[in-house]
Scaffold this motif. Structure first.
Motif, PDB file in Angstrom:
ATOM      1  N   PRO A  18      -0.680   5.131   3.030  1.00  0.00           N
ATOM      2  CA  PRO A  18      -1.705   5.590   3.965  1.00  0.00           C
ATOM      3  C   PRO A  18      -1.691   7.087   4.137  1.00  0.00           C
ATOM      4  CG  PRO A  18       0.134   4.611   5.141  1.00  0.00           C
ATOM      5  CD  PRO A  18       0.383   4.373   3.686  1.00  0.00           C
ATOM      6  N   SER A  19      -2.861   7.656   4.363  1.00  0.00           N
ATOM      7  CA  SER A  19      -2.963   9.073   4.673  1.00  0.00           C
ATOM      8  C   SER A  19      -2.720   9.254   6.163  1.00  0.00           C
ATOM      9  CB  SER A  19      -4.353   9.580   4.282  1.00  0.00           C
ATOM     10  OG  SER A  19      -5.341   8.892   5.028  1.00  0.00           O
ATOM     11  N   SER A  20      -3.005  10.450   6.672  1.00  0.00           N
ATOM     12  CA  SER A  20      -2.769  10.731   8.092  1.00  0.00           C
ATOM     13  C   SER A  20      -3.621   9.856   8.998  1.00  0.00           C
ATOM     14  CB  SER A  20      -3.033  12.214   8.373  1.00  0.00           C
ATOM     15  OG  SER A  20      -4.365  12.553   8.035  1.00  0.00           O
ATOM     16  N   ASP A  50      -8.770   5.916   1.060  1.00  0.00           N
ATOM     17  CA  ASP A  50     -10.144   5.741   0.582  1.00  0.00           C
ATOM     18  C   ASP A  50     -10.078   5.602  -0.938  1.00  0.00           C
ATOM     19  OD1 ASP A  50     -11.203   6.141   3.216  1.00  0.00           O
ATOM     20  OD2 ASP A  50     -10.890   8.287   2.943  1.00  0.00           O
ATOM     21  N   PRO A  51      -9.640   4.446  -1.444  1.00  0.00           N
ATOM     22  CA  PRO A  51      -9.326   4.320  -2.870  1.00  0.00           C
ATOM     23  C   PRO A  51     -10.537   4.103  -3.761  1.00  0.00           C
ATOM     24  CG  PRO A  51      -8.784   2.310  -1.713  1.00  0.00           C
ATOM     25  CD  PRO A  51      -9.231   3.275  -0.666  1.00  0.00           C
ATOM     26  N   TYR A  52     -10.423   4.633  -4.973  1.00  0.00           N
ATOM     27  CA  TYR A  52     -11.335   4.346  -6.070  1.00  0.00           C
ATOM     28  C   TYR A  52     -10.532   4.373  -7.358  1.00  0.00           C
ATOM     29  CZ  TYR A  52     -11.389   9.413  -7.036  1.00  0.00           C
ATOM     30  OH  TYR A  52     -11.039  10.707  -7.332  1.00  0.00           O
ATOM     31  N   TRP A 104     -13.797   2.537   1.468  1.00  0.00           N
ATOM     32  CA  TRP A 104     -13.374   3.427   2.539  1.00  0.00           C
ATOM     33  C   TRP A 104     -12.394   2.754   3.503  1.00  0.00           C
ATOM     34  CZ3 TRP A 104     -14.678   8.200   1.392  1.00  0.00           C
ATOM     35  CH2 TRP A 104     -15.816   8.410   0.609  1.00  0.00           C
ATOM     36  N   LYS A 105     -11.393   3.530   3.918  1.00  0.00           N
ATOM     37  CA  LYS A 105     -10.485   3.185   5.019  1.00  0.00           C
ATOM     38  C   LYS A 105      -9.849   1.810   4.859  1.00  0.00           C
ATOM     39  CE  LYS A 105     -12.924   6.178   8.261  1.00  0.00           C
ATOM     40  NZ  LYS A 105     -13.642   6.281   9.562  1.00  0.00           N
ATOM     41  N   THR A 106      -9.104   1.630   3.772  1.00  0.00           N
ATOM     42  CA  THR A 106      -8.427   0.356   3.537  1.00  0.00           C
ATOM     43  C   THR A 106      -7.197   0.563   2.672  1.00  0.00           C
ATOM     44  OG1 THR A 106      -8.650  -1.900   2.693  1.00  0.00           O
ATOM     45  CG2 THR A 106      -9.833  -0.173   1.521  1.00  0.00           C
ATOM     46  N   VAL A 132      -5.577   4.705  -9.841  1.00  0.00           N
ATOM     47  CA  VAL A 132      -6.049   4.454  -8.480  1.00  0.00           C
ATOM     48  C   VAL A 132      -5.919   5.757  -7.704  1.00  0.00           C
ATOM     49  CG1 VAL A 132      -5.800   3.074  -6.395  1.00  0.00           C
ATOM     50  CG2 VAL A 132      -5.316   2.051  -8.626  1.00  0.00           C
ATOM     51  N   MET A 133      -7.034   6.240  -7.181  1.00  0.00           N
ATOM     52  CA  MET A 133      -7.101   7.528  -6.506  1.00  0.00           C
ATOM     53  C   MET A 133      -7.419   7.352  -5.029  1.00  0.00           C
ATOM     54  SD  MET A 133      -6.742   9.424  -9.285  1.00  0.00           S
ATOM     55  CE  MET A 133      -7.154  11.062  -8.659  1.00  0.00           C
ATOM     56  N   ASP A 134      -7.031   8.324  -4.231  1.00  0.00           N
ATOM     57  CA  ASP A 134      -7.381   8.364  -2.812  1.00  0.00           C
ATOM     58  C   ASP A 134      -8.323   9.540  -2.604  1.00  0.00           C
ATOM     59  OD1 ASP A 134      -7.514   8.141  -0.063  1.00  0.00           O
ATOM     60  OD2 ASP A 134      -5.580   9.110   0.284  1.00  0.00           O
ATOM     61  N   GLU A 135      -9.575   9.250  -2.286  1.00  0.00           N
ATOM     62  CA  GLU A 135     -10.577  10.315  -2.127  1.00  0.00           C
ATOM     63  C   GLU A 135     -10.316  11.100  -0.853  1.00  0.00           C
ATOM     64  OE1 GLU A 135     -15.430  10.853  -2.011  1.00  0.00           O
ATOM     65  OE2 GLU A 135     -14.515   9.193  -3.095  1.00  0.00           O
TER      66      GLU A 135
END
Length: 222
Positions: free
Chosen positions: A12-14, A19-21, A38-40, A64-67
């Motif tokens: 998780p981010s802060s 927000d993965p893609y 978004w947000k998962t 797998v990236m986190d935008e």
């Protein structure tokens, strides 16, 4: 390529989520980008694609990236499917696969064209490095390219080239000189970086020269 889902243990981010893609690459060429969920921490994409694989391909990598809207997107992990793995599953594969951590040094690709030489006489010798061009560098930015520059390190001193914007095939044609250390036991390190306006620069690769070996040859180019 058969469709399927990859189970990701997302960090998780802060905000407490991600927000993965996904980005799909064939031999380091990005060909697919999925939608962002978004947000998962438990994303489901349900997207399927068909691509034509060349007989000479080596692997398919799914990142797998986190935008992140304010800085560079983070790499959460990746899955690599080799040609041998696909041969073992001629009808395709569907199932859970564990994400592996991404080591930036393993993501290096491309080549750099350099000319390195020792100039001068005993007592006033210089090390000259001409940075000519590079090709097939990794694409680190959202626009599908990079903003590469070169950083040279020798004997405690650092010099940098100009930044070439939006290119994986940059041409610099710049020359740098260092006072040659005595004895010439230090190594010349030529690093390539992707410049970023926001966030930290991305490492693209490096070449290290033994200056002692260079003294015998006088000049190297390649």
């Amino acid at each position: 390529m058969a469709g399927g889902t990859d189970r990701a243990v997302l960090c998780p981010s802060s905000t407490g989520s991600s927000d993965p893609y996904c980005i799909v690459k064939i031999d380091d060429e990005a060909i697919i980008r999925t939608a962002t969920v978004w947000k998962t921490l438990s994303p489901f994409w349900g997207e399927e694609y068909e691509v034509q694989l060349q007989p000479s391909f080596h692997s398919i990598s799914i990142y797998v990236m986190d935008e992140d809207a304010l800085s560079r997107d983070d790499v959460i992990g990746k899955v690599c499917i080799t040609r041998d793995m696909l041969v073992e599953h001629p009808k395709g594969y569907s199932g859970w696969m564990s994400l592996s951590e991404v080591d930036p040094d393993e993501e290096v690709q491309g080549e750099i064209h350099l000319r390195v030489e020792v100039l001068g006489s005993q007592g006033s010798r210089r090390l000259r490095c001409s940075v000519l061009e590079a090709r097939d560098l990794a694409r680190k930015d959202r626009n599908g390219a990079s903003d590469p520059f070169v950083r040279l390190r020798y004997n405690g001193k650092t010099q940098e080239s100009t930044v070439v914007k939006k290119s994986c095939y940059p041409r610099w044609n710049e020359t740098f000189e260092f006072e040659l250390a005595e004895p010439a036991g230090e190594k010349l390190c030529v690093e390539v970086w992707d410049w970023d306006l926001v966030g930290r620069n991305d490492f693209l690769g490096k070449v290290v020269f033994s200056v002692q070996g260079l003294e015998a040859a006088g000049q190297e180019e390649g």
